[in-house]
Design an enzyme around this catalytic site. Sequence first.
Site, PDB file in Angstrom:
ATOM      1  N   GLU A 192      67.180  44.586  23.613  1.00  0.00           N
ATOM      2  CA  GLU A 192      66.641  43.248  23.872  1.00  0.00           C
ATOM      3  C   GLU A 192      66.347  43.060  25.349  1.00  0.00           C
ATOM      4  O   GLU A 192      65.348  42.423  25.718  1.00  0.00           O
ATOM      5  CB  GLU A 192      67.641  42.188  23.387  1.00  0.00           C
ATOM      6  CG  GLU A 192      67.105  40.752  23.416  1.00  0.00           C
ATOM      7  CD  GLU A 192      67.349  40.017  24.730  1.00  0.00           C
ATOM      8  OE1 GLU A 192      66.851  38.882  24.877  1.00  0.00           O
ATOM      9  OE2 GLU A 192      68.029  40.573  25.634  1.00  0.00           O
ATOM     10  N   GLU A 193      67.211  43.585  26.199  1.00  0.00           N
ATOM     11  CA  GLU A 193      67.094  43.347  27.633  1.00  0.00           C
ATOM     12  C   GLU A 193      65.866  44.003  28.263  1.00  0.00           C
ATOM     13  O   GLU A 193      65.537  43.727  29.416  1.00  0.00           O
ATOM     14  CB  GLU A 193      68.360  43.824  28.358  1.00  0.00           C
ATOM     15  CG  GLU A 193      69.623  43.049  28.019  1.00  0.00           C
ATOM     16  CD  GLU A 193      69.645  41.624  28.569  1.00  0.00           C
ATOM     17  OE1 GLU A 193      68.658  41.232  29.245  1.00  0.00           O
ATOM     18  OE2 GLU A 193      70.624  40.905  28.326  1.00  0.00           O
TER      19      GLU A 193
END
Length: 342
Positions: A219-220
Amino acid sequence: MNIDLLHKLCETPGIPGREERVRAFIQKSARDLFDDIRTDALGSLICTRKPTAKGSARSNKMAKPTRVMLAAHMDEIGFYIRHVDDQGFLWLNPAGGFDPRNLFSRRVLVCTDNGDYQGVMNPGGKPIHISTPEDRKKVPELNEFFIDLGMRAEDVLKNVKIGDFVVMHEPFLNLPTCVISKALDNRIACFVALEAVRELHRAKTKHSCEVVVAFTTQEEVGLRGAMTAAHSVNADLGVGLDVTLACDTPGVPDNQRVSKHGDGCALLMQDSSMIADHELVRDMEAIAKRHKIAVQRSILPLGGQDGAAIQRSHSGVRTTALCVGTRYIHTVTESANKKDLQ
């Protein structure tokens, strides 16, 4: 609350693309809570709990129950080793967004195939005793930071390879009103998802929807795991679970605080990746009012979360996001209020 579970989640290393340890821990914790658990090609853990009551069909003509997808990303910001020099110093490439001002004199954990090694991270340059006033004004770039493992260069070269990964190595703190740790973003959401489904399981609460929790990867670095997971799940409703900013601290104007510690769960209205379904937000507010749960609306000017990937999958999914307001995000001192977390 099972704070020990959150503690263990936060201290398990896992950066974008290397979430396998976190996934294994969650899979062990979730084994009695779901009817089906599988891992997709990008490493996301897809956990399905079948309906325990009739009803909530997509329409009268369809027998399939409404499928609700919750997304909680497993990765924390960290680094990959990009170079090992002849002196044994390790040079880094970021995986996620860092403010270099928060990286001075940090303890780190270098995770390799040969084991984990503790070390320290600093920027290149002179210490205060021999630096000039001009030297001390400079904020180093990310590529100026290196890691010292306190080992002989030949031992470093033997044990550390390009592509090994690095996380911050700081203790979890359980304080009277708050929990403080690195990686609350987003192990908080993994914790919330596990504990919510555990409560369903423990109370034998009947639910007519199919609950799918995706513990996602990467996600990051751009919601990557959630994208593939959302297409696989093909949900009817989506909920992103994440942290959001709580800037109710000195130096930040009140009109930029995003959320406030102690005012409850944050219902996301908008961020730079998604505009929430306003009817779902109203539904959640009504549920919160009925059960006397504190909630607050929030808008995050920059930043995104996995709900956006659910919302854009297939022909579109009605989606919202539930967040825990967190101070000092993307540092080793991320702080969440226990009342908001509850």
